[in-house]
Write an enzyme that holds these catalytic residues in place. Structure first.
Site, PDB file in Angstrom:
ATOM      1  N   LYS A 113      60.053 -36.610-117.475  1.00  0.00           N
ATOM      2  CA  LYS A 113      60.840 -37.814-117.743  1.00  0.00           C
ATOM      3  C   LYS A 113      61.470 -37.756-119.135  1.00  0.00           C
ATOM      4  O   LYS A 113      62.596 -38.212-119.333  1.00  0.00           O
ATOM      5  CB  LYS A 113      59.969 -39.058-117.580  1.00  0.00           C
ATOM      6  CG  LYS A 113      59.799 -39.401-116.108  1.00  0.00           C
ATOM      7  CD  LYS A 113      58.840 -40.512-115.888  1.00  0.00           C
ATOM      8  CE  LYS A 113      58.687 -40.753-114.388  1.00  0.00           C
ATOM      9  NZ  LYS A 113      57.514 -41.541-114.075  1.00  0.00           N
ATOM     10  N   LYS A 193      66.833 -31.673-101.732  1.00  0.00           N
ATOM     11  CA  LYS A 193      66.240 -32.751-100.961  1.00  0.00           C
ATOM     12  C   LYS A 193      67.258 -33.884-100.813  1.00  0.00           C
ATOM     13  O   LYS A 193      68.067 -34.097-101.729  1.00  0.00           O
ATOM     14  CB  LYS A 193      65.026 -33.276-101.751  1.00  0.00           C
ATOM     15  CG  LYS A 193      63.767 -33.392-100.945  1.00  0.00           C
ATOM     16  CD  LYS A 193      62.646 -33.786-101.847  1.00  0.00           C
ATOM     17  CE  LYS A 193      62.053 -35.070-101.318  1.00  0.00           C
ATOM     18  NZ  LYS A 193      60.886 -35.519-102.061  1.00  0.00           N
ATOM     19  N   LYS A 196      70.193 -40.023-102.870  1.00  0.00           N
ATOM     20  CA  LYS A 196      71.403 -40.812-103.095  1.00  0.00           C
ATOM     21  C   LYS A 196      72.155 -40.331-104.322  1.00  0.00           C
ATOM     22  O   LYS A 196      73.373 -40.288-104.342  1.00  0.00           O
ATOM     23  CB  LYS A 196      71.016 -42.272-103.332  1.00  0.00           C
ATOM     24  CG  LYS A 196      71.037 -43.110-102.093  1.00  0.00           C
ATOM     25  CD  LYS A 196      70.592 -44.488-102.448  1.00  0.00           C
ATOM     26  CE  LYS A 196      71.402 -45.508-101.742  1.00  0.00           C
ATOM     27  NZ  LYS A 196      70.941 -46.870-101.991  1.00  0.00           N
TER      28      LYS A 196
END
Ligand code: SF4
Length: 325
Positions: A113, A193, A196
């Site tokens: 992250k 994968k 969106k």
């Protein structure tokens, strides 16, 4: 016999796609028959990135609509929004007191992250796994469905629970992993994968025309250049989708592809047709529910009221154990 309790949560990402359905929603629906399920739209988790916060409400509504139209049933399950049950933040704070910093900073997910958003390394990112542990333990879930790649996350929750119970006595339920073989659903590009953000997805609520438009862009067997070339269904993403949505035709498609008896365009058209047909009941139910925008919020509010009953009990026990007056 008392049913076991399952907890699972997902960030509000708006309209769901086929990858979400095959990888999670389908399993959520099936689990309702065997377990008491607690399903949560984890909107607080979504705040850690501080992007698109103005869309949180709309994204929550769209995702909940998709969940409900796909068969997640508020009569069978508790379906609600994380922030509507504020005890989760209390438990997060208390659990953070028993979570060593080193456990959090060492986590590969935290390091990832930081790499993704180096300009916004906030406490929420670091404390994310503690909030997740609070989500699961607040509702006394004894099982959590996870794919193999998520197993370390749940193990982290189990470690926090063990540490808490060691210090204060056995209050929190140590959740068991319910290892679930989620299919890996690739996007239209056949490489990544379905996601969106990569725009390689098909939304569950897409119209038949939109489904066909998207399916026609799918990457097939890269070695099959001409209609007369035999194809290799085992490396073709279109064929993988036929496996999910064309169960009756999949064997015939395999042999026709290998024998160069079908072209990729016709093969994709067949997939688009089957996909649109499979999703037709979903589309109809969703459209019907969307006509009454209050309905989804009523369901979520009712879910929060039921979730609160469990949460209040847990937080009272936890506070008493840790000695808060
Ligand atoms: Fe893939 Fe179908 Fe083309 Fe075969 S015929 S390569 S399964 S799209």
């Amino acid at each position: 016999m008392k049913k076991g309790r399952v907890f699972s949560g997902a960030r509000p990402t708006g309209r769901q796609h086929i990858g979400n359905y095959l990888g999670a929603i389908q399993n959520y629906v099936a689990l309702q028959e065997e377990y008491e399920c607690v399903y949560c739209v984890v909107d607080l988790h979504a705040l850690t990135t501080l992007t698109d916060t103005d869309k949180l409400r709309a994204n929550t509504e769209e995702m909940a609509l998709d969940w409900l139209a796909a068969g997640m049933d508020p009569q069978k399950s508790i379906i609600f929004v994380q922030s509507h049950v504020p005890q989760v933040t209390e438990l997060h704070t208390i659990l953070s007191m028993v979570t060593p910093m080193g456990w959090l900073t060492r986590l590969p997910t935290f390091k990832e992250k930081i790499r993704i958003q180096p300009d916004n390394v906030n406490y929420g990112l670091l404390g994310y796994p503690v909030l997740m542990a609070a989500d699961i333990t607040l509702y006394k879930a004894d099982s959590v469905p996870v794919g193999e790649d998520q197993a370390p996350h749940l193990e982290f929750t189990r470690e926090i629970v063990r540490r808490f119970n060691f210090h204060f006595g056995p209050v929190l339920v140590e959740p068991q992993m319910k290892l679930t073989p989620f299919p890996r659903v690739m996007g239209l590009d056949g490489v990544n994968k379905m996601s969106k953000s990569l725009d390689n997805h098909i939304e569950l609520a897409s119209s038949p025309e939109e489904i066909e438009r998207r399916v026609m862009t799918m990457v097939t067997d890269p070695q099959r250049r001409y209609r007369t070339d035999p194809g290799r269904p085992e490396v073709c993403n279109v064929f993988a989708f036929h496996g999910f949505f064309s169960p009756k035709e999949v064997e015939a498609i395999e042999s026709e592809c290998k024998g160069a008896l079908v072209g990729c365009v016709d093969c994709k058209r067949a997939l688009a047709r089957n996909l649109a047909q499979s999703l037709a009941p979903f589309r109809e139910k969703r459209a019907e529910m969307a006509r009454d925008p209050d309905l989804v919020w009523e369901i979520l509010r009712d879910g929060a009221a039921r979730a609160s009953l469990i949460a209040q009990e847990t937080i009272a026990e936890v506070k008493q154990k840790v000695g808060l007056p």
